[in-house]
Design an enzyme around this catalytic site. Structure first.
Site, PDB file in Angstrom:
ATOM      1  N   ASP A  88       0.855  -1.190   0.000  1.00 48.77           N
ATOM      2  CA  ASP A  88       0.000   0.000   0.000  1.00 48.77           C
ATOM      3  C   ASP A  88       0.889   1.237   0.000  1.00 48.77           C
ATOM      4  O   ASP A  88       1.797   1.356   0.817  1.00 48.77           O
ATOM      5  CB  ASP A  88      -0.912   0.012   1.233  1.00 48.77           C
ATOM      6  CG  ASP A  88      -1.942   1.105   1.106  1.00 48.77           C
ATOM      7  OD1 ASP A  88      -2.764   1.046   0.171  1.00 48.77           O
ATOM      8  OD2 ASP A  88      -1.919   2.063   1.914  1.00 48.77           O
ATOM      9  N   ASP A 470      15.486 -14.035 -54.572  1.00 48.05           N
ATOM     10  CA  ASP A 470      15.360 -15.323 -53.870  1.00 48.05           C
ATOM     11  C   ASP A 470      14.772 -16.352 -54.838  1.00 48.05           C
ATOM     12  O   ASP A 470      14.305 -16.006 -55.938  1.00 48.05           O
ATOM     13  CB  ASP A 470      14.477 -15.174 -52.617  1.00 48.05           C
ATOM     14  CG  ASP A 470      14.934 -16.127 -51.501  1.00 48.05           C
ATOM     15  OD1 ASP A 470      15.291 -17.287 -51.819  1.00 48.05           O
ATOM     16  OD2 ASP A 470      14.929 -15.724 -50.336  1.00 48.05           O
ATOM     17  N   PHE A 498      21.068 -17.577 -56.325  1.00 52.20           N
ATOM     18  CA  PHE A 498      22.313 -16.788 -56.269  1.00 52.20           C
ATOM     19  C   PHE A 498      23.561 -17.615 -56.571  1.00 52.20           C
ATOM     20  O   PHE A 498      24.633 -17.068 -56.733  1.00 52.20           O
ATOM     21  CB  PHE A 498      22.443 -15.965 -54.979  1.00 52.20           C
ATOM     22  CG  PHE A 498      22.225 -16.665 -53.665  1.00 52.20           C
ATOM     23  CD1 PHE A 498      22.860 -17.849 -53.346  1.00 52.20           C
ATOM     24  CD2 PHE A 498      21.377 -16.090 -52.712  1.00 52.20           C
ATOM     25  CE1 PHE A 498      22.671 -18.463 -52.129  1.00 52.20           C
ATOM     26  CE2 PHE A 498      21.178 -16.709 -51.477  1.00 52.20           C
ATOM     27  CZ  PHE A 498      21.827 -17.907 -51.193  1.00 52.20           C
TER      28      PHE A 498
HETATM   29  O1  LIG Z   1       4.362   8.096  -8.436  1.00 51.05           O
HETATM   30  C1  LIG Z   1       3.485   7.229  -8.269  1.00 51.05           C
HETATM   31  N1  LIG Z   1       2.839   7.058  -7.107  1.00 51.05           N
HETATM   32  C2  LIG Z   1       1.907   6.102  -6.918  1.00 51.05           C
HETATM   33  C3  LIG Z   1       1.551   5.261  -7.946  1.00 51.05           C
HETATM   34  C4  LIG Z   1       0.500   4.183  -7.822  1.00 51.05           C
HETATM   35  O2  LIG Z   1      -0.442   4.578  -6.862  1.00 51.05           O
HETATM   36  C5  LIG Z   1      -1.144   3.405  -6.403  1.00 51.05           C
HETATM   37  C6  LIG Z   1      -1.253   3.495  -4.912  1.00 51.05           C
HETATM   38  O3  LIG Z   1      -2.435   2.921  -4.501  1.00 51.05           O
HETATM   39  P1  LIG Z   1      -2.523   1.595  -3.624  1.00 51.05           P
HETATM   40  O4  LIG Z   1      -1.261   1.391  -2.874  1.00 51.05           O
HETATM   41  O5  LIG Z   1      -3.770   1.622  -2.883  1.00 51.05           O
HETATM   42  O6  LIG Z   1      -2.571   0.450  -4.739  1.00 51.05           O
HETATM   43  P2  LIG Z   1      -3.680   0.164  -5.817  1.00 51.05           P
HETATM   44  O7  LIG Z   1      -3.264   0.723  -7.155  1.00 51.05           O
HETATM   45  O8  LIG Z   1      -5.038   0.512  -5.354  1.00 51.05           O
HETATM   46  O9  LIG Z   1      -3.560  -1.418  -5.971  1.00 51.05           O
HETATM   47  P3  LIG Z   1      -3.855  -2.503  -4.829  1.00 51.05           P
HETATM   48  O10 LIG Z   1      -4.713  -3.526  -5.515  1.00 51.05           O
HETATM   49  O11 LIG Z   1      -2.496  -3.041  -4.494  1.00 51.05           O
HETATM   50  O12 LIG Z   1      -4.536  -1.862  -3.682  1.00 51.05           O
HETATM   51  C7  LIG Z   1      -0.288   2.207  -6.827  1.00 51.05           C
HETATM   52  O13 LIG Z   1      -0.916   1.551  -7.902  1.00 51.05           O
HETATM   53  C8  LIG Z   1       0.989   2.859  -7.300  1.00 51.05           C
HETATM   54  O14 LIG Z   1       1.627   2.100  -8.313  1.00 51.05           O
HETATM   55  C9  LIG Z   1       2.207   5.433  -9.190  1.00 51.05           C
HETATM   56  O15 LIG Z   1       1.941   4.701 -10.173  1.00 51.05           O
HETATM   57  N2  LIG Z   1       3.166   6.393  -9.299  1.00 51.05           N
END
Ligand SMILES: O=c1[nH]cc([C@@H]2O[C@H](COP(=O)(O)OP(=O)(O)OP(=O)(O)O)[C@@H](O)[C@H]2O)c(=O)[nH]1
Length: 610
Positions: A88, A470, A498
């Site tokens: 996360d 060819d 060739f």
């Molecule tokens: O610079 C960047 N910062 C963040 C990201 C992307 O943001 C999301 C963050 O969201 P989360 O951690 O909740 O993840 P989700 O996409 O919802 O997928 P989950 O199924 O794991 O909950 C994340 O995708 C980062 O990659 C970015 O791309 N660039």
């Protein structure tokens, strides 16, 4: 390679990434991890105020995401995967936690807050080891977080709105994607860049080292004496892992909430001392299994799995089986193997192609290698079963067999043409631009097959007229490779042999992947014909995979083996190609690489005959 032992620890486990984030998927698959993707259904609604720190919130959310997937998979099959990874990512500024924006206004609020200031990006990660026993799910959680500092430039309102209108902020923590357009907003980054993108790969690998490669006993003693951590860097620990007794694959090395593996002995011998088990030979096992992986890929291609999924995916195994007219059980297993090989992805909605598979393994498309795969499955596979006798007796042993003649039957010829077409399309641009060929007004690609290289040359050099020369039985099928109809005006196909017929006039002659098919006497015969046709100042371009120490051993290995099993012809080194051109009156011989597999040799016809 220092990295592979760490990621390799997970190779023989069923690993699931509990995330819908395409960035996490990409970071982990580019690191060589093989895994399935099962996005978590956990609602990210924990009470932020209940956590002492922002990262404690991110870690708990990551953990809940992963646990939800583990228990759902366990309930479904009564068998959980071996490892579930959850993550996360959050942004914090002035005590506030920012997640993904709910809408454009929310994105605007977030980006305005970050404007011109430093903020922190935290990613919490949970690595959950699962064990299903007697219908019960048992889990071991290892969790950690990483922090990165990011500073935004002073940005105008217009710029912020332009960025928001691009749509990029919506699925990203803090409302920006540093890896894409959002990178333009950023003045500097302190810490792990990939952590901002969504997954702290470096810290993750260090954790794997802790989990799977606990320190040597001697190192533990050293820690006591010197107070120096035994695993102080990921690189050192993973190097140690290559010859490390602590790298066994068992769960014994996997420990609970702190993620710390015990530093104790691995097992007593008769003297009460530690008996070190040898390092687990993961790479060797992969090598032993390598042919199965190739055959699985060949079979999936032959059954058109990637075509079906490209058109209609994602699909459940049962639906794929129905479309292929194959057994559900067999199809399911093949699909799972393709997931493990990184060719397919598996989500709740079913199996889908990875980008790699859609691009290269479906039968249609400019970058399709479907024909090349079929050629390897149906031809090379059989030929390579002779490797043992070729090694025992040398390449001449194969001379008793009929020559590897792609023009034996119409079907074989077409199969060979498809293979060459796919392969040449993939490398044509690199070959065409390996040298500046703009001084030539005309070129003749001898044995140019479907004209894939000739087309690229015509595209790259607007005044170049290209002839493909060819065999008539090859030229007859060319139109089926260019279904869009007419060939470019500066491209023509001339049938001929060739070795027998007059070569078409040209300033530049090209022999692409031709010479290795022929034994030395035939190569000299062909080069002297080219040399006679080529006027002083004209050129000869030879394209081959040379046997050369410069190239990473792996890339030239198949070529070395091809030479053994082939009835005639052989691979040659760059020095040999240089010398061949020299012997036939070509001077100023230069060499360039086209990608990591092809060498391009260019010589200029001298005014005096050789
Ligand atoms: O610079 C960047 N910062 C963040 C990201 C992307 O943001 C999301 C963050 O969201 P989360 O951690 O909740 O993840 P989700 O996409 O919802 O997928 P989950 O199924 O794991 O909950 C994340 O995708 C980062 O990659 C970015 O791309 N660039």
């Amino acid at each position: 390679m220092v990295l592979s032992p760490v990621i390799g620890k997970l190779l023989h486990k069923r690993v699931v990434l509990a995330s819908a984030s395409p960035r996490r998927r990409e970071i982990l698959s580019q690191a060589g991890l093989r895994f399935e993707v099962v996005p978590s259904r956990f609602k990210e609604k924990l009470d932020k105020a209940a956590f002492a720190t922002p990262y404690a919130y991110a870690i708990e959310t990551a953990k809940q995401k992963a646990l939800e997937v583990a228990s759902r998979m366990h309930q479904k099959d009564l068998r959980a995967p071996d490892v579930v990874i959850g993550a996360d990512t959050i942004v914090t500024i002035g005590g506030l936690i920012l997640e993904k924006p709910a809408d454009k206004q929310d994105a605007y609020r977030m980006l305005s807050r970050l404007n011109g200031k430093e903020h922190s990006v935290f990613t919490g990660v949970a690595i959950i080891h699962c064990c299903s026993e007697d219908g019960q799910l048992d889990t071991d959680v290892c969790e950690f977080h990483e922090e990165t500092t990011v500073k935004f430039s002073e940005l105008s309102e217009d710029l912020l709105w332009e960025y928001i209108d691009s749509g990029e902020p919506m699925d990203k923590a803090g409302g920006y994607g540093i890896q894409a357009l959002g990178g333009m907003l950023v003045e500097y980054v302190r810490g792990d860049f990939l952590n901002v993108v969504g997954f702290p790969l470096n810290h993750f690998c260090k954790k794997l080292v802790e989990l799977y490669c606990p320190p040597h006993r001697e190192d533990v003693q050293r820690v006591k004496h010197d107070s120096i951590p035994a695993v102080d860097t990921f690189e050192i620990a993973s190097e140690a892992a290559q010859g490390d007794e602590g790298c066994g694959p068992s769960r014994a090395g996997v420990h609970g909430h702190t993620g710390q593996a015990p530093a104790g002995p691995q097992g007593p011998d008769t003297n009460g001392l530690v008996e070190n088990p040898p390092p687990f030979p993961s790479d060797l096992l992969d090598l032993i299994d390598g042919f199965k992986a190739s055959k699985a890929l060949f079979t999936a291609c032959k059954l058109k799995v990637f075509d079906v999924l490209k058109e209609e995916g994602p699909l459940k195994a049962v639906d794929v089986a129905r479309k292929l007219n194959a057994s559900v059980c067999g199809t399911g297993r093949l699909l799972d193997v393709c997931v493990a090989l990184g060719l397919l992805e598996k989500t709740d909605t079913g199996y889908g192609n990875t980008q790699l598979a859609s691009r290269h393994l479906a039968s249609e498309g400019a970058c399709s290698l479907h024909g090349f795969v079929a050629y390897n499955d149906e031809h090379a596979w059989t030929v390579f079963t002779d490797l043992e006798s070729a090694v025992r007796q040398g390449p001449r042993a194969a001379a008793g067999r009929p020559a590897e003649d792609p023009s034996q039957s119409r079907d074989q010829r077409l199969r060979f043409m498809r293979a060459m077409h796919g392969l040449t399309q993939l490398t044509a641009r690199q070959v065409a631009t390996a040298f500046d060929l703009s001084r030539f007004a005309s070129a003749c690609d001898l044995g140019g097959c479907t004209g894939a290289l000739a087309r690229e040359l015509a595209r790259e050099y607007p005044r170049l007229k290209v002839t493909v020369f060819d065999l008539p039985e090859v030229i007859e099928h060319v139109s089926s490779f260019h279904p869009e109809g007419r060939q470019p005006e500066r491209l023509r196909f001339v049938p001929g042999d060739f070795f027998k017929d007059d070569l078409p006039d040209a300033q530049l002659y090209i022999l692409s992947r031709i010479l290795h098919d022929w034994a030395d006497d035939r190569v000299h015969e062909l080069l002297s014909r080219v040399s006679r046709s080529c006027k002083p100042g004209g050129g000869l371009l030879v394209v081959e995979t040379a046997l050369d120490e410069r190239r990473a051993a792996r890339a030239s290995l198949p070529a070395a083996l091809n030479a053994l099993v082939r009835a005639q012809g052989r691979e040659r080194s760059l020095a040999e190609y240089r010398s061949l051109l020299g012997q036939h009156g070509f001077r100023d011989v230069q060499v360039a690489q086209a990608g990591d597999r092809l060498d391009v040799v260019l010589g200029t016809r001298a005014s005096s005959a050789p």
